[in-house]
Design a protein around this motif. Structure first.
Motif, PDB file in Angstrom:
ATOM      1  N   TRP A   1       4.929 -34.421  37.378  1.00 48.78           N
ATOM      2  CA  TRP A   1       4.591 -33.445  36.324  1.00 48.78           C
ATOM      3  C   TRP A   1       5.808 -33.173  35.441  1.00 48.78           C
ATOM      4  O   TRP A   1       5.683 -33.069  34.213  1.00 48.78           O
TER       5      TRP A   1
ATOM      6  N   THR B   1      -5.825 -35.642  31.516  1.00 49.87           N
ATOM      7  CA  THR B   1      -6.051 -35.029  32.824  1.00 49.87           C
ATOM      8  C   THR B   1      -6.913 -35.944  33.686  1.00 49.87           C
ATOM      9  O   THR B   1      -6.677 -36.096  34.888  1.00 49.87           O
TER      10      THR B   1
ATOM     11  N   ASN C   1      -4.857 -38.456  35.302  1.00 53.16           N
ATOM     12  CA  ASN C   1      -3.901 -37.976  36.298  1.00 53.16           C
ATOM     13  C   ASN C   1      -4.520 -37.593  37.639  1.00 53.16           C
ATOM     14  O   ASN C   1      -3.801 -37.505  38.636  1.00 53.16           O
TER      15      ASN C   1
ATOM     16  N   SER D   1       0.607 -29.670  30.344  1.00 47.47           N
ATOM     17  CA  SER D   1      -0.484 -29.154  31.181  1.00 47.47           C
ATOM     18  C   SER D   1      -1.416 -30.254  31.676  1.00 47.47           C
ATOM     19  O   SER D   1      -2.110 -30.072  32.676  1.00 47.47           O
ATOM     20  N   SER D   2      -1.409 -31.399  30.996  1.00 49.66           N
ATOM     21  CA  SER D   2      -2.309 -32.483  31.400  1.00 49.66           C
ATOM     22  C   SER D   2      -1.973 -33.029  32.784  1.00 49.66           C
ATOM     23  O   SER D   2      -2.825 -33.633  33.440  1.00 49.66           O
TER      24      SER D   2
ATOM     25  N   VAL E   1      -2.719 -31.170  37.155  1.00 48.95           N
ATOM     26  CA  VAL E   1      -3.729 -31.512  38.150  1.00 48.95           C
ATOM     27  C   VAL E   1      -3.155 -32.413  39.246  1.00 48.95           C
ATOM     28  O   VAL E   1      -3.703 -32.481  40.355  1.00 48.95           O
TER      29      VAL E   1
END
Length: 273
Positions: free
Chosen positions: A25, A132, A135, A199-200, A203
């Motif tokens: 991340w 997302t 990921n 933010s993607s 997860v």
């Protein structure tokens, strides 16, 4: 690197999976932070990096997931590959279902080409959801490998899990930039563009913790879980990543990027495992 592997061997596998995916991340966030420095991105470079991402994911699917999963499966001949076949199919079908349900927009696609259920969501949200989707299987793969080491399966090693995290982290760097820059071009502030970009990958730690916990709790599922993550990643490459690289005149650069990504991930896995 030896010290890193020794450290990961000394801590709880779920915690190790969390730390490893916080690293992936962080590299996504670092890539997204380039939005503060650049006003745009060269399309040839962009397509090359997307190709690199695909190469890493395909290599990781075989070297880090399918091969050790088949190796640790019981039986001989066709029986030995059954868990890999079932897991791979389930992983691909799961992402197929998400692809049809989750509203998202591929990076190089027009807004009229958005996929999933119809929604009034803004283009920025759809772009973030597309990455997302990339990921989820990546985080799951890292977690499953760390869980497999804790469960004592032959073929699952801390070095292999660390190599996978490094490879995914490397390809997450351009992904972060790939999300934040198109959002910035829509007139969104640099700070908000960065926040959307990083933010993607949030997860990934969630999926990693779930994967590690599941394998440690239900040990027999490991060969299936490894193949599941591989199937999900291959689906993402074929459905999401490759089409994104074929929308302009830089397909050759994207192909070379794919080859480079495959070589890097293969070298990491073999070298550290």
């Amino acid at each position: 690197m030896d010290q890193i592997i020794i450290y990961f061997e000394s801590i709880n596998p779920v915690l190790a999976a969390l730390y490893a995916t916080l690293f992936t991340w962080a590299l996504t966030a670092l890539g997204a932070s380039l939005v503060f420095l650049f006003k745009g991105v060269n399309r040839a470079f962009f397509d090359g990096m997307l190709g690199f991402t695909g190469g890493v994911m395909v290599a990781a699917s075989f070297w880090s997931l399918l091969a050790p999963g088949i190796e640790m499966s019981p039986g001989e001949g066709f029986i030995k590959v059954v868990p890999a076949v079932i897991g791979f199919a389930l992983g691909a079908l799961s992402l197929f279902g998400l692809d049809k349900i989750l509203p998202h927009l591929h990076i190089n696609f027009k807004e009229s080409e958005k996929e999933g259920i119809k929604t009034p969501w803004h283009k920025t949200t759809l772009l973030v959801l597309a990455i997302t989707l990339h990921n989820i299987p990546e985080g799951l793969a890292v977690g499953v490998l760390f869980g497999g080491v804790a469960a004592g399966f032959d073929g699952a090693t801390i070095g292999g899990a660390v190599a996978l995290a490094i490879g995914i982290g490397i390809q997450n760097f351009p992904e972060g930039f790939a999300v934040s820059m198109p959002i910035r071009r829509q007139g969104v502030s640099k700070w908000k563009s960065f926040m959307y970009g990083q933010s993607s990958a949030l997860v990934e730690p969630i999926a990693a913790v779930i994967g590690a916990w599941a394998v440690m709790t239900f040990k027999p599922i490991l060969p299936y879980a490894l193949a599941y993550a591989a199937g999900a990643m291959i689906f993402v490459v074929v459905e999401e990543v490759i089409p994104e690289t074929q929308r302009d005149k830089y397909t050759d650069i994207a192909t070379l990027g794919f080859i480079g990504g495959f070589i890097v991930m293969m070298s990491l896995d073999v070298g550290l495992s």
